[in-house]
Design a protein around this motif. Structure first.
Motif, PDB file in Angstrom:
ATOM      1  N   VAL A 155       1.088  -1.277  -0.017  1.00  0.00           N
ATOM      2  CA  VAL A 155      -0.087  -0.112   0.065  1.00  0.00           C
ATOM      3  C   VAL A 155       0.965   1.239  -0.110  1.00  0.00           C
ATOM      4  O   VAL A 155       0.535   2.288  -0.616  1.00  0.00           O
ATOM      5  N   ALA A 156       2.154   1.205   0.722  1.00  0.00           N
ATOM      6  CA  ALA A 156       2.732   2.427   0.935  1.00  0.00           C
ATOM      7  C   ALA A 156       3.466   2.799  -0.534  1.00  0.00           C
ATOM      8  O   ALA A 156       3.303   3.979  -0.756  1.00  0.00           O
ATOM      9  N   ARG A 157       3.970   1.919  -1.235  1.00  0.00           N
ATOM     10  CA  ARG A 157       4.678   2.182  -2.418  1.00  0.00           C
ATOM     11  C   ARG A 157       3.472   2.371  -3.653  1.00  0.00           C
ATOM     12  O   ARG A 157       3.695   3.398  -4.366  1.00  0.00           O
ATOM     13  N   THR A 158       2.330   1.871  -3.595  1.00  0.00           N
ATOM     14  CA  THR A 158       1.324   2.149  -4.390  1.00  0.00           C
ATOM     15  C   THR A 158       0.765   3.685  -4.194  1.00  0.00           C
ATOM     16  O   THR A 158       0.664   4.490  -5.052  1.00  0.00           O
ATOM     17  N   THR A 159       0.697   3.835  -2.982  1.00  0.00           N
ATOM     18  CA  THR A 159       0.366   5.506  -2.472  1.00  0.00           C
ATOM     19  C   THR A 159       1.277   6.327  -3.322  1.00  0.00           C
ATOM     20  O   THR A 159       1.018   7.436  -3.472  1.00  0.00           O
ATOM     21  N   GLU A 160       2.465   6.027  -2.705  1.00  0.00           N
ATOM     22  CA  GLU A 160       3.185   6.992  -3.055  1.00  0.00           C
ATOM     23  C   GLU A 160       3.571   7.221  -4.656  1.00  0.00           C
ATOM     24  O   GLU A 160       3.731   8.388  -5.082  1.00  0.00           O
ATOM     25  N   GLU A 161       3.541   6.381  -5.350  1.00  0.00           N
ATOM     26  CA  GLU A 161       3.486   6.443  -6.868  1.00  0.00           C
ATOM     27  C   GLU A 161       2.089   7.103  -7.485  1.00  0.00           C
ATOM     28  O   GLU A 161       2.303   8.035  -8.319  1.00  0.00           O
ATOM     29  N   MET A 162       1.090   7.019  -6.842  1.00  0.00           N
ATOM     30  CA  MET A 162      -0.206   7.252  -7.126  1.00  0.00           C
ATOM     31  C   MET A 162      -0.251   8.870  -7.082  1.00  0.00           C
ATOM     32  O   MET A 162      -0.952   9.559  -7.593  1.00  0.00           O
ATOM     33  N   ILE A 163       0.361   9.342  -5.780  1.00  0.00           N
ATOM     34  CA  ILE A 163       0.534  10.618  -5.457  1.00  0.00           C
ATOM     35  C   ILE A 163       1.515  11.484  -6.217  1.00  0.00           C
ATOM     36  O   ILE A 163       1.165  12.666  -6.597  1.00  0.00           O
ATOM     37  N   ARG A 164       2.530  10.773  -6.629  1.00  0.00           N
ATOM     38  CA  ARG A 164       3.459  11.436  -7.421  1.00  0.00           C
ATOM     39  C   ARG A 164       2.861  11.752  -8.833  1.00  0.00           C
ATOM     40  O   ARG A 164       3.298  12.736  -9.491  1.00  0.00           O
ATOM     41  N   LEU A 165       1.895  10.840  -9.308  1.00  0.00           N
ATOM     42  CA  LEU A 165       1.186  11.127 -10.529  1.00  0.00           C
ATOM     43  C   LEU A 165       0.145  12.486 -10.489  1.00  0.00           C
ATOM     44  O   LEU A 165      -0.124  12.850 -11.511  1.00  0.00           O
ATOM     45  N   VAL A 166      -0.068  12.769  -9.377  1.00  0.00           N
ATOM     46  CA  VAL A 166      -1.146  14.136  -9.377  1.00  0.00           C
ATOM     47  C   VAL A 166      -0.281  15.449  -9.848  1.00  0.00           C
ATOM     48  O   VAL A 166       0.715  15.579  -9.237  1.00  0.00           O
ATOM     49  N   PRO A 167      -0.979  15.962 -10.852  1.00  0.00           N
ATOM     50  CA  PRO A 167      -0.324  17.373 -11.284  1.00  0.00           C
ATOM     51  C   PRO A 167       0.036  18.198 -10.305  1.00  0.00           C
ATOM     52  O   PRO A 167      -0.476  18.729  -9.163  1.00  0.00           O
ATOM     53  N   THR A 168       1.281  18.740 -10.536  1.00  0.00           N
ATOM     54  CA  THR A 168       1.944  19.751  -9.597  1.00  0.00           C
ATOM     55  C   THR A 168       0.843  21.108  -9.382  1.00  0.00           C
ATOM     56  O   THR A 168       1.058  21.772  -8.260  1.00  0.00           O
ATOM     57  N   SER A 169       0.434  21.313 -10.582  1.00  0.00           N
ATOM     58  CA  SER A 169      -0.688  22.485 -10.615  1.00  0.00           C
ATOM     59  C   SER A 169      -1.653  22.634  -9.618  1.00  0.00           C
ATOM     60  O   SER A 169      -1.882  23.498  -9.015  1.00  0.00           O
ATOM     61  N   LEU A 170      -2.200  21.278  -9.263  1.00  0.00           N
ATOM     62  CA  LEU A 170      -2.949  21.186  -8.226  1.00  0.00           C
ATOM     63  C   LEU A 170      -2.781  21.742  -6.795  1.00  0.00           C
ATOM     64  O   LEU A 170      -3.093  22.374  -6.092  1.00  0.00           O
ATOM     65  N   GLY A 187      -6.848  17.424   1.591  1.00  0.00           N
ATOM     66  CA  GLY A 187      -7.955  18.092   0.821  1.00  0.00           C
ATOM     67  C   GLY A 187      -7.957  17.961  -0.813  1.00  0.00           C
ATOM     68  O   GLY A 187      -8.946  17.931  -1.428  1.00  0.00           O
ATOM     69  N   VAL A 188      -6.674  17.891  -1.276  1.00  0.00           N
ATOM     70  CA  VAL A 188      -6.336  18.142  -2.828  1.00  0.00           C
ATOM     71  C   VAL A 188      -5.766  17.004  -3.122  1.00  0.00           C
ATOM     72  O   VAL A 188      -6.126  16.111  -4.224  1.00  0.00           O
ATOM     73  N   VAL A 189      -4.594  16.413  -2.653  1.00  0.00           N
ATOM     74  CA  VAL A 189      -3.755  15.586  -3.315  1.00  0.00           C
ATOM     75  C   VAL A 189      -4.359  14.069  -3.137  1.00  0.00           C
ATOM     76  O   VAL A 189      -4.541  13.398  -4.140  1.00  0.00           O
ATOM     77  N   LEU A 190      -4.621  13.784  -1.895  1.00  0.00           N
ATOM     78  CA  LEU A 190      -5.264  12.357  -1.619  1.00  0.00           C
ATOM     79  C   LEU A 190      -6.664  12.126  -2.488  1.00  0.00           C
ATOM     80  O   LEU A 190      -6.847  11.110  -3.015  1.00  0.00           O
ATOM     81  N   PRO A 191      -7.545  13.118  -2.619  1.00  0.00           N
ATOM     82  CA  PRO A 191      -8.882  12.680  -3.221  1.00  0.00           C
ATOM     83  C   PRO A 191      -8.357  12.431  -4.589  1.00  0.00           C
ATOM     84  O   PRO A 191      -9.096  11.567  -5.262  1.00  0.00           O
ATOM     85  N   ALA A 192      -7.510  13.287  -5.283  1.00  0.00           N
ATOM     86  CA  ALA A 192      -7.324  13.081  -6.704  1.00  0.00           C
ATOM     87  C   ALA A 192      -6.518  11.575  -6.884  1.00  0.00           C
ATOM     88  O   ALA A 192      -6.593  11.047  -8.009  1.00  0.00           O
ATOM     89  N   ALA A 193      -5.871  11.303  -5.687  1.00  0.00           N
ATOM     90  CA  ALA A 193      -4.939   9.848  -6.043  1.00  0.00           C
ATOM     91  C   ALA A 193      -5.947   8.806  -5.588  1.00  0.00           C
ATOM     92  O   ALA A 193      -5.392   7.631  -5.471  1.00  0.00           O
ATOM     93  N   ALA A 194      -6.967   8.979  -4.982  1.00  0.00           N
ATOM     94  CA  ALA A 194      -7.920   8.118  -4.363  1.00  0.00           C
ATOM     95  C   ALA A 194      -8.110   6.644  -5.182  1.00  0.00           C
ATOM     96  O   ALA A 194      -7.956   5.685  -4.850  1.00  0.00           O
ATOM     97  N   PRO A 195      -8.572   6.789  -6.388  1.00  0.00           N
ATOM     98  CA  PRO A 195      -8.708   5.729  -7.172  1.00  0.00           C
ATOM     99  C   PRO A 195      -7.254   4.722  -7.443  1.00  0.00           C
ATOM    100  O   PRO A 195      -7.591   3.292  -7.383  1.00  0.00           O
ATOM    101  N   GLY A 196      -6.240   5.319  -7.584  1.00  0.00           N
ATOM    102  CA  GLY A 196      -5.055   4.572  -7.667  1.00  0.00           C
ATOM    103  C   GLY A 196      -4.615   3.884  -6.420  1.00  0.00           C
ATOM    104  O   GLY A 196      -4.281   2.790  -6.123  1.00  0.00           O
ATOM    105  N   ILE A 197      -4.945   4.644  -5.162  1.00  0.00           N
ATOM    106  CA  ILE A 197      -4.674   4.267  -3.915  1.00  0.00           C
ATOM    107  C   ILE A 197      -5.612   3.135  -3.830  1.00  0.00           C
ATOM    108  O   ILE A 197      -5.206   1.946  -2.993  1.00  0.00           O
ATOM    109  N   ALA A 198      -6.761   2.947  -3.877  1.00  0.00           N
ATOM    110  CA  ALA A 198      -7.832   2.077  -3.887  1.00  0.00           C
ATOM    111  C   ALA A 198      -7.382   0.650  -4.511  1.00  0.00           C
ATOM    112  O   ALA A 198      -7.743  -0.471  -4.158  1.00  0.00           O
ATOM    113  N   THR A 199      -6.981   0.960  -5.809  1.00  0.00           N
ATOM    114  CA  THR A 199      -6.421  -0.079  -6.568  1.00  0.00           C
ATOM    115  C   THR A 199      -5.084  -0.960  -5.848  1.00  0.00           C
ATOM    116  O   THR A 199      -5.061  -2.005  -5.654  1.00  0.00           O
ATOM    117  N   GLY A 200      -4.360  -0.003  -5.140  1.00  0.00           N
ATOM    118  CA  GLY A 200      -3.041  -0.518  -4.371  1.00  0.00           C
ATOM    119  C   GLY A 200      -3.760  -1.592  -3.208  1.00  0.00           C
ATOM    120  O   GLY A 200      -3.171  -2.469  -2.770  1.00  0.00           O
TER     121      GLY A 200
END
Length: 281
Positions: A155-170, A187-200
């Motif tokens: 979960v940790a490594r998947t979460t890290e990779e999914m958060i890194r995919l969130v655009p810096t502009s957000l 409030g911004v990064v985790l909701p945007a990465a939530a589908p990928g984190i759920a997959t992990g």
């Protein structure tokens, strides 16, 4: 020059078509192998599935019995490991993605990668030494801790990779509005990465749902129904193991049926998480 350019373009298209076809063939082969395995398990196990099989405890050979206690125990173990492992894994992943560029972050990342490759039986022996021996008995809690240890690095490594995919502009937009760093992350990064984190998380749950070795040292097995997390509990994987190594054909059929039930249980969990994630995010 025009002829050479056309020739080069034709070669690129041919290579692109060839590689696309090769990748499609590999994907079809992988899917075909998976379908063959699933179909074989379904064909061997569907005949033994019944309401009694799904709701009753194991019985001696020739008296029927089922895996009801194993289903209850497996759900308990998955719930315990998820309650322990998922929050810790997500927290570690957030730290590595947002603040893990220092020496401590590199060390944590190395430990997570190492834990991912550690055999599950080693984790079982570790939890047996730390919890089972100290408490003096096997328990569902010990089994949940062992499965959580296996789950955390995934979960940790998947979460890290999914958060890194969130655009810096957000992040920059939220920071420009005056939001603090913790608020941007939650409030911004985790909701945007939530589908990928759920997959992990689903991958981690699927991984621990099929583990047998660590449960032999922690949760052990129990022939009856138990809902006490401080006592031994049954699990589908251990019951499948016991049925499969027995010399009785009847128990072999029960092993195939239990395998089909375990696969169906994992599928239901994955579909439920997918639907909940899609509706919310």
């Amino acid at each position: 020059m025009t002829t050479q350019a056309n020739s080069a373009g034709v070669r690129r298209r041919l290579v692109s078509t060839l590689m696309t076809t090769l990748m499609a063939a590999c994907a079809l082969f992988a899917v075909a192998v998976l379908l063959v395995i699933l179909g074989y398990i379904a064909a061997r196990g569907v005949g033994a599935i019944s309401l009694e099989f799904l709701t009753s405890a194991p019985m001696p050979v020739g008296e029927g019995g089922g895996i009801g206690n194993g289903i209850v125990g497996t759900l308990m173990l998955i719930a315990l490991s998820s309650v322990i492992g998922l929050p810790l894994g997500v927290a570690v992943g957030v730290y590595l993605a947002e603040f893990g560029s220092n020496r401590f972050g590199h060390a944590v990342r190395f430990v997570a990668d190492t834990l991912t490759g550690v055999p599950s039986i080693v984790v079982g022996v570790f939890v047996y030494t730390v919890i089972v021996i100290r408490t003096g008995h096997f328990s569902a809690l010990a089994g949940g801790v062992a499965l959580a240890i296996i789950m955390i690095p995934i979960v940790a490594r998947t979460t890290e990779e999914m958060i890194r995919l969130v655009p810096t502009s957000l992040r920059e937009g939220a920071l420009a509005l005056g939001a603090p760093q913790w608020r941007v992350t939650t409030g911004v990064v985790l909701p945007a990465a939530a589908p990928g984190i759920a997959t992990g998380a689903m991958l981690a749950v699927a991984r621990v749902s099929g583990e047998t070795a660590p449960l032999l040292f922690t949760a052990l097995n129990y022939r009856f129904f138990s809902r006490d997390i401080f006592q031994p509990v049954a699990s589908l994987t251990v019951q499948i193991y016991n049925y499969a190594i027995s010399p009785y054909d009847e128990w072999h059929s029960l092993a195939w049926a239990a395998t089909l039930v375990l696969m169906s249980l994992i599928l239901v969990i994955n579909v439920a998480v997918r639907l909940l994630t899609r509706k919310r995010f």
